[in-house]
Design a protein around this motif. Structure first.
Motif, PDB file in Angstrom:
ATOM      1  N   GLY B 165       0.852  -1.171   0.000  1.00 37.29           N
ATOM      2  CA  GLY B 165       0.000   0.000   0.000  1.00 37.29           C
ATOM      3  C   GLY B 165       0.884   1.214   0.000  1.00 37.29           C
ATOM      4  O   GLY B 165       1.932   1.221   0.641  1.00 37.29           O
ATOM      5  N   GLU B 166       0.460   2.247  -0.698  1.00 32.17           N
ATOM      6  CA  GLU B 166       1.287   3.432  -0.698  1.00 32.17           C
ATOM      7  C   GLU B 166       0.843   4.349   0.422  1.00 32.17           C
ATOM      8  O   GLU B 166      -0.317   4.721   0.512  1.00 32.17           O
ATOM      9  CB  GLU B 166       1.183   4.150  -2.039  1.00 32.17           C
ATOM     10  CG  GLU B 166       2.256   5.191  -2.155  1.00 32.17           C
ATOM     11  CD  GLU B 166       2.384   5.683  -3.575  1.00 32.17           C
ATOM     12  OE1 GLU B 166       2.431   6.892  -3.757  1.00 32.17           O
ATOM     13  OE2 GLU B 166       2.427   4.849  -4.492  1.00 32.17           O
ATOM     14  N   ASN B 167       1.790   4.715   1.318  1.00 33.88           N
ATOM     15  CA  ASN B 167       1.481   5.635   2.398  1.00 33.88           C
ATOM     16  C   ASN B 167       1.708   7.049   1.891  1.00 33.88           C
ATOM     17  O   ASN B 167       2.729   7.337   1.289  1.00 33.88           O
ATOM     18  CB  ASN B 167       2.402   5.332   3.578  1.00 33.88           C
ATOM     19  CG  ASN B 167       1.945   6.042   4.820  1.00 33.88           C
ATOM     20  OD1 ASN B 167       1.383   7.119   4.737  1.00 33.88           O
ATOM     21  ND2 ASN B 167       2.201   5.436   5.958  1.00 33.88           N
ATOM     22  N   VAL B 168       0.754   7.946   2.158  1.00 28.27           N
ATOM     23  CA  VAL B 168       0.905   9.322   1.671  1.00 28.27           C
ATOM     24  C   VAL B 168       2.176   9.941   2.195  1.00 28.27           C
ATOM     25  O   VAL B 168       2.808  10.757   1.554  1.00 28.27           O
ATOM     26  CB  VAL B 168      -0.237  10.211   2.184  1.00 28.27           C
ATOM     27  CG1 VAL B 168      -0.578  11.254   1.187  1.00 28.27           C
ATOM     28  CG2 VAL B 168      -1.424   9.402   2.605  1.00 28.27           C
ATOM     29  N   LEU B 169       2.524   9.527   3.438  1.00 23.94           N
ATOM     30  CA  LEU B 169       3.661  10.170   4.082  1.00 23.94           C
ATOM     31  C   LEU B 169       4.963   9.877   3.364  1.00 23.94           C
ATOM     32  O   LEU B 169       5.867  10.686   3.353  1.00 23.94           O
ATOM     33  CB  LEU B 169       3.764   9.694   5.533  1.00 23.94           C
ATOM     34  CG  LEU B 169       2.753  10.325   6.462  1.00 23.94           C
ATOM     35  CD1 LEU B 169       2.922   9.778   7.859  1.00 23.94           C
ATOM     36  CD2 LEU B 169       2.903  11.833   6.467  1.00 23.94           C
ATOM     37  N   THR B 170       5.060   8.675   2.751  1.00 25.13           N
ATOM     38  CA  THR B 170       6.331   8.326   2.128  1.00 25.13           C
ATOM     39  C   THR B 170       6.325   8.560   0.628  1.00 25.13           C
ATOM     40  O   THR B 170       7.329   8.361  -0.037  1.00 25.13           O
ATOM     41  CB  THR B 170       6.674   6.860   2.407  1.00 25.13           C
ATOM     42  OG1 THR B 170       5.527   6.075   2.099  1.00 25.13           O
ATOM     43  CG2 THR B 170       7.049   6.657   3.859  1.00 25.13           C
ATOM     44  N   SER B 171       5.202   8.986   0.076  1.00 24.34           N
ATOM     45  CA  SER B 171       5.161   9.212  -1.362  1.00 24.34           C
ATOM     46  C   SER B 171       5.910  10.499  -1.702  1.00 24.34           C
ATOM     47  O   SER B 171       6.284  11.269  -0.824  1.00 24.34           O
ATOM     48  CB  SER B 171       3.717   9.328  -1.828  1.00 24.34           C
ATOM     49  OG  SER B 171       3.200  10.560  -1.390  1.00 24.34           O
ATOM     50  N   LEU B 172       6.134  10.707  -2.964  1.00 29.04           N
ATOM     51  CA  LEU B 172       6.850  11.912  -3.367  1.00 29.04           C
ATOM     52  C   LEU B 172       5.886  12.962  -3.905  1.00 29.04           C
ATOM     53  O   LEU B 172       6.214  13.760  -4.755  1.00 29.04           O
ATOM     54  CB  LEU B 172       7.896  11.562  -4.425  1.00 29.04           C
ATOM     55  CG  LEU B 172       9.131  10.873  -3.843  1.00 29.04           C
ATOM     56  CD1 LEU B 172      10.071  10.412  -4.925  1.00 29.04           C
ATOM     57  CD2 LEU B 172       9.845  11.800  -2.869  1.00 29.04           C
ATOM     58  N   GLU B 173       4.681  12.927  -3.366  1.00 27.56           N
ATOM     59  CA  GLU B 173       3.683  13.879  -3.810  1.00 27.56           C
ATOM     60  C   GLU B 173       3.697  15.067  -2.858  1.00 27.56           C
ATOM     61  O   GLU B 173       3.574  14.910  -1.650  1.00 27.56           O
ATOM     62  CB  GLU B 173       2.328  13.181  -3.774  1.00 27.56           C
ATOM     63  CG  GLU B 173       1.191  13.988  -4.331  1.00 27.56           C
ATOM     64  CD  GLU B 173      -0.126  13.330  -3.988  1.00 27.56           C
ATOM     65  OE1 GLU B 173      -0.134  12.144  -3.631  1.00 27.56           O
ATOM     66  OE2 GLU B 173      -1.141  14.034  -4.043  1.00 27.56           O
ATOM     67  N   PHE B 174       3.889  16.269  -3.411  1.00 29.73           N
ATOM     68  CA  PHE B 174       3.947  17.447  -2.549  1.00 29.73           C
ATOM     69  C   PHE B 174       2.865  18.432  -2.947  1.00 29.73           C
ATOM     70  O   PHE B 174       2.413  18.443  -4.086  1.00 29.73           O
ATOM     71  CB  PHE B 174       5.314  18.123  -2.649  1.00 29.73           C
ATOM     72  CG  PHE B 174       6.406  17.263  -2.087  1.00 29.73           C
ATOM     73  CD1 PHE B 174       6.575  17.163  -0.718  1.00 29.73           C
ATOM     74  CD2 PHE B 174       7.236  16.547  -2.928  1.00 29.73           C
ATOM     75  CE1 PHE B 174       7.565  16.372  -0.191  1.00 29.73           C
ATOM     76  CE2 PHE B 174       8.229  15.744  -2.409  1.00 29.73           C
ATOM     77  CZ  PHE B 174       8.395  15.659  -1.039  1.00 29.73           C
ATOM     78  N   THR B 175       2.480  19.256  -1.994  1.00 26.33           N
ATOM     79  CA  THR B 175       1.433  20.215  -2.293  1.00 26.33           C
ATOM     80  C   THR B 175       1.571  21.436  -1.403  1.00 26.33           C
ATOM     81  O   THR B 175       2.109  21.348  -0.307  1.00 26.33           O
ATOM     82  CB  THR B 175       0.050  19.576  -2.074  1.00 26.33           C
ATOM     83  OG1 THR B 175      -0.918  20.609  -2.127  1.00 26.33           O
ATOM     84  CG2 THR B 175      -0.048  18.903  -0.726  1.00 26.33           C
ATOM     85  N   PHE B 176       1.099  22.574  -1.883  1.00 23.28           N
ATOM     86  CA  PHE B 176       1.089  23.778  -1.070  1.00 23.28           C
ATOM     87  C   PHE B 176      -0.266  23.977  -0.413  1.00 23.28           C
ATOM     88  O   PHE B 176      -0.531  24.981   0.222  1.00 23.28           O
ATOM     89  CB  PHE B 176       1.430  25.008  -1.916  1.00 23.28           C
ATOM     90  CG  PHE B 176       2.904  25.247  -1.995  1.00 23.28           C
ATOM     91  CD1 PHE B 176       3.586  25.715  -0.877  1.00 23.28           C
ATOM     92  CD2 PHE B 176       3.604  24.996  -3.152  1.00 23.28           C
ATOM     93  CE1 PHE B 176       4.946  25.929  -0.929  1.00 23.28           C
ATOM     94  CE2 PHE B 176       4.964  25.207  -3.207  1.00 23.28           C
ATOM     95  CZ  PHE B 176       5.641  25.667  -2.104  1.00 23.28           C
ATOM     96  N   GLU B 177      -1.132  22.999  -0.636  1.00 23.96           N
ATOM     97  CA  GLU B 177      -2.518  23.123  -0.213  1.00 23.96           C
ATOM     98  C   GLU B 177      -2.655  23.443   1.273  1.00 23.96           C
ATOM     99  O   GLU B 177      -3.467  24.251   1.673  1.00 23.96           O
ATOM    100  CB  GLU B 177      -3.225  21.805  -0.496  1.00 23.96           C
ATOM    101  CG  GLU B 177      -4.571  21.969  -1.157  1.00 23.96           C
ATOM    102  CD  GLU B 177      -5.054  20.607  -1.607  1.00 23.96           C
ATOM    103  OE1 GLU B 177      -5.616  19.916  -0.749  1.00 23.96           O
ATOM    104  OE2 GLU B 177      -4.837  20.251  -2.784  1.00 23.96           O
TER     105      GLU B 177
END
Lengths: 404, 414
Positions: B165-177
């Protein structure tokens, strides 16, 4: 301003203000202490005070004037005009007594403030001294009330029953005839709410925190204070910087990490985290102390063939014992009073520390006197320790700069 | 002629000393790095992540296995049922597999095409599962042996599931939201105002009250030691005891303060001290002043007692009045400690969380930045936004500390 430098003006004005202050204080104290509803009349105390303030410089017999003022206040109160008005029918003996107490409190202290004022003109020194004495008296009354009232209310509420509290929230008189029943809230906390175990948890968590903190910070502080190494200066500055990072910023990742590691809801987790919050403070205080020890004493030890570690153990530490006591007390206080981490990390009532346990009592289902009894239980050990060892603790506080 | 100068290179003794220093510091450095620096990095990382409280656990596939139907003698058929689901309602799991052992004495008659049976070992491959995916896998089994004593226990071997499962914390997805959420919130200005008011008024108030208290106790009289101890009570007592006492005292319905004001004729109805704007913010600030004046008082008193009395004697000879002595002699000597105290208290008041949290919970316009961290992360369950507020706090703090160190250096030069 110069027009005020006259006894017949300064005396009445200052005494009138003083009279209002003291009458309100006495009324609040008597009201809380006896439960009889009172209302101070500011206009009457202002006028009566001004009269007394005129009599002091006019007659220049302070004791006589003060005695007269006491009688005047008592009589005014009995006749129902009084600086103290009763909201219910009250016996004239009580009225006489209350009025007398207010009068005596106002006039005898006023005698100290303006007793030696001349009737006519006076110089700047006499005037300012007089104002100064008024301000000092005012300050004592205000500060003492500000500290005593909350703590008094805390203790008095914990001794009441729900019914008594609802009936008259101002009655803090203690009914000694109830005997041990007065302490009912405390008994319930210890029997039904497990407070004995919280007390013990808080105690050993704090003691362990003190030991771990000293174990880590003594060598660290010594290194920063005494040994030369690259980056020493930056290091001692960054200690202060780290110690300024607020816990709430760190609490979030710590909460997450502890959840993952299974350390949430365990005393071990608390014992792991508390020392880290206190090590920077302890390090900061101790390095200051170590710097204050003459380096020659240590060098003498080195010359005589001791290693660095034995120098620390045999020379520096014995010289620092008072400092270690201060730091230990200060760290104990921080750990005992800590609330945020205990609140976030502990959910299981069997593992609560005292502060967490008191936080649990803050619910609408649990009566107020239980909450206040919990607050008393949490405060008494640390306040007693503080009163007993005030000298050490104040030194720790001042050296610890202003952690809060 | 050789010039005498200190050696330039680090000599063995010096190196040894530095090694010892680092050795002594090592435990502290490691623990502080673990609990302070690592979380700080983490908070920066999280603040750029779209993560809420529910996302903290990585999604895992779960299986619940049971036997349906009765098996008592050879030839009986039953069904082994696996109820499968994705633990997370939003995030996908890749490459989900299931492995299990079929109990002895049962033979599988119809096998799902995604599954494979090698001896008694069952292996199924399901591919990728969307968030919230649920399905039921059924196997028909036939008894080969006599089970008169009771049906075979399918749970004796637990079905193990696997999948990444992909954990949001370890993904390389970034946001300024997160930062947008915080800054664009309608009440952000009110949060900022509460922070500034609380910090500035609280700091100055505690300093002034502390100065006043120190002046009172700088005289000698009987009972001075006792009063000094008493004045420190608000600071030494646990915050939780002090805060709850204030809440009880100022309760709008059963509090003594309201009853007292009513009885003395100062108010006409119950006042909700901690529930009304802007009174709540004022009360919270007054609490801050009440709780921390002891600290400033302690410092100022210590400094006052170190002031040389000679100048006061000289001033007396010159005929200076009491107020002149305070204004022109004492105050200038206290200026140093007052400014240091101001800066440090300013930082600490800015950092304060417990007091407001316990008094009002951040309601009625008392939500400061620190309380906002808690509010966002736990009440709204938006951990990313909470982290973003924490980052803002940390950056402010960095600014304040720079000013503090700059002024310290400045003072040393004077």
């Amino acid at each position: 301003m110069k027009t005020l430098y006259r006894g017949y003006l300064a005396g009445p004005i200052i005494t009138a203000l003083w009279s209002v202050t003291i009458v309100i204080t006495v009324a609040v104290a008597l009201s809380l202490g006896t439960g009889i509803p009172l209302r101070p009349s500011n206009l009457v105390s202002l006028l009566a005070g001004a009269l007394v303030g005129l009599a002091f410089p006019l007659l220049r017999r302070p004791i006589l004037v003060a005695a007269g003022a006491t009688v005047l206040f008592a009589l005014l109160t009995v006749s129902g005009i009084g600086p103290i008005n009763f909201r219910e029918e009250t016996g004239s003996v009580t009225a006489l007594l209350f009025g007398g107490v207010a009068g005596a409190a106002v006039s005898f202290s006023a005698a100290r403030i303006i007793g030696d004022l001349p009737f006519g003109g006076m110089d700047r020194h006499e005037f300012e001294n007089c104002v100064l004495r008024f301000l000092i008296g005012f300050g004592f009354v205000v500060f003492t009330a500000a500290v005593l009232i909350p703590f008094g209310v805390m203790v008095a509420t914990s001794l009441k029953s729900q019914q008594e509290l609802l009936q008259n929230p101002l009655d803090y008189s203690i009914d000694l005839s109830k005997g041990w029943d007065l302490l009912r809230s405390y008994r319930e906390l210890f029997v039904d709410f497990n407070f004995g175990s919280y007390l013990w948890t808080s105690f050993y968590v704090s003691v362990v925190t003190v030991f771990v903190t000293l174990l880590f910070s003594v060598p660290g502080a010594y290194a920063v204070a005494r040994l030369r190494f690259a980056g020493q200066k930056q290091f001692s500055q960054s200690i202060l910087l780290i110690y300024m990072v607020p816990m709430i910023v760190l609490a979030l990742p710590i909460y997450m990490a502890f959840s993952v590691a299974g350390l949430r809801n365990s005393i071990l987790g608390i014992i792991l985290i508390y020392p880290v919050t206190t090590i920077p403070v302890a390090l900061y205080i101790l390095q200051g102390y170590f710097r204050g020890i003459p380096v020659e004493i240590e060098e003498a030890g080195l010359m005589d063939g001791l290693g660095r570690l034995s120098v620390i153990r045999r020379i520096t530490l014995p010289l620092c014992l008072p400092a270690l006591a201060s730091v230990s007390l200060y760290v104990f206080m921080i750990a005992w009073n800590e609330f945020l981490l205990a609140f976030m990390l502990l959910d299981d009532p069997s593992k609560f520390t005292l502060t967490r346990g008191v936080a649990m009592l803050n619910s609408s289902e649990i009566p107020r006197q239980h909450l206040m009894a919990g607050a008393v239980i949490a405060s008494v050990p640390v306040l007693a320790l503080f009163m007993g060892l005030e000298r050490f603790l104040t030194r720790g506080l001042t050296a610890g700069s202003v952690k809060g | 002629m050789p010039t005498i100068a200190p050696p330039k290179n680090a000599k063995p003794l010096q190196k040894q000393e530095a090694r010892l220093a680092w050795g002594l510091l090592a435990p502290t450095v490691t623990s502080v790095a673990l609990i302070v620096l690592l979380p700080l990095l983490a908070i920066f990382w999280i603040s750029f992540k779209p993560v809420s409280l529910g996302d903290l656990r990585a999604p895992v596939p779960l299986a619940n296995e049971r036997l349906r139907g009765e098996i008592t003698q050879p030839g009986d058929t039953a069904t082994i049922q696996y109820r499968l689901r994705n633990s997370n309602s939003e995030n996908q799991i890749n490459g989900v597999t299931l492995t299990d052992t079929i109990p002895a004495g049962l033979s599988v008659s119809d096998l799902d095409p995604r599954c494979d049976l090698a001896g008694r070992q069952l292996t199924c491959e399901f591919g990728d599962w969307e968030g919230g995916h649920r399905e039921t896998l059924e196997l028909t089994v036939t008894a080969e042996a006599d089970f008169a004593d009771g049906p075979p226990d399918v749970r004796a071997s637990t079905a193990t599931m696997d999948g990444s499962g992909e954990n949001v914390l370890t993904s390389l997805e970034f946001t300024f939201e997160n930062f947008m959420t915080v800054f664009e919130a309608r009440d952000f200005l009110s949060v900022l105002w509460a922070t500034v008011f609380y910090t500035v008024v609280g700091t100055v108030g505690a300093l002034v009250a502390g100065l006043f208290a120190a002046l009172l106790l700088n005289q000698t009289f009987r009972g001075r030691g006792f009063l000094r101890g008493l004045f420190l009570f608000p600071y030494v007592a646990p915050v939780i005891a002090a805060a709850f006492t204030w809440v009880t005292l100022f309760d709008p319905f059963s509090g003594s303060a309201n009853a007292l004001l009513l009885q003395m004729g100062f108010s006409t109805g119950p006042i909700n001290f901690f529930g009304e704007r802007p009174l709540a913010l004022i009360m919270v600030t007054v609490f801050e002043i009440w709780r921390y004046f002891p600290l400033s008082f302690l410092f100022i008193l210590a400094r006052m007692q170190a002031v040389d009395t000679d100048i006061f004697e000289a001033a007396n000879m010159d005929g200076a009045s009491p107020f002149q002595k305070f204004r022109y002699l004492l105050l200038p000597q206290l200026f140093g400690i007052l400014s240091v105290l101001f800066l440090l208290r300013f930082i600490w008041t800015f950092n304060k969380f417990d007091d407001i949290f316990l008094l009002t919970g951040g309601n009625a316009g008392t939500r400061t930045l620190t309380v906002n961290v808690y509010e966002q992360a736990f009440a709204v369950a938006d951990i990313g936004a909470g982290a973003a507020v924490a980052v803002v706090i940390f950056l402010c703090l960095l600014g304040f500390s720079t000013v503090y160190f700059w002024s310290l250096r400045h003072e040393e030069e004077l």
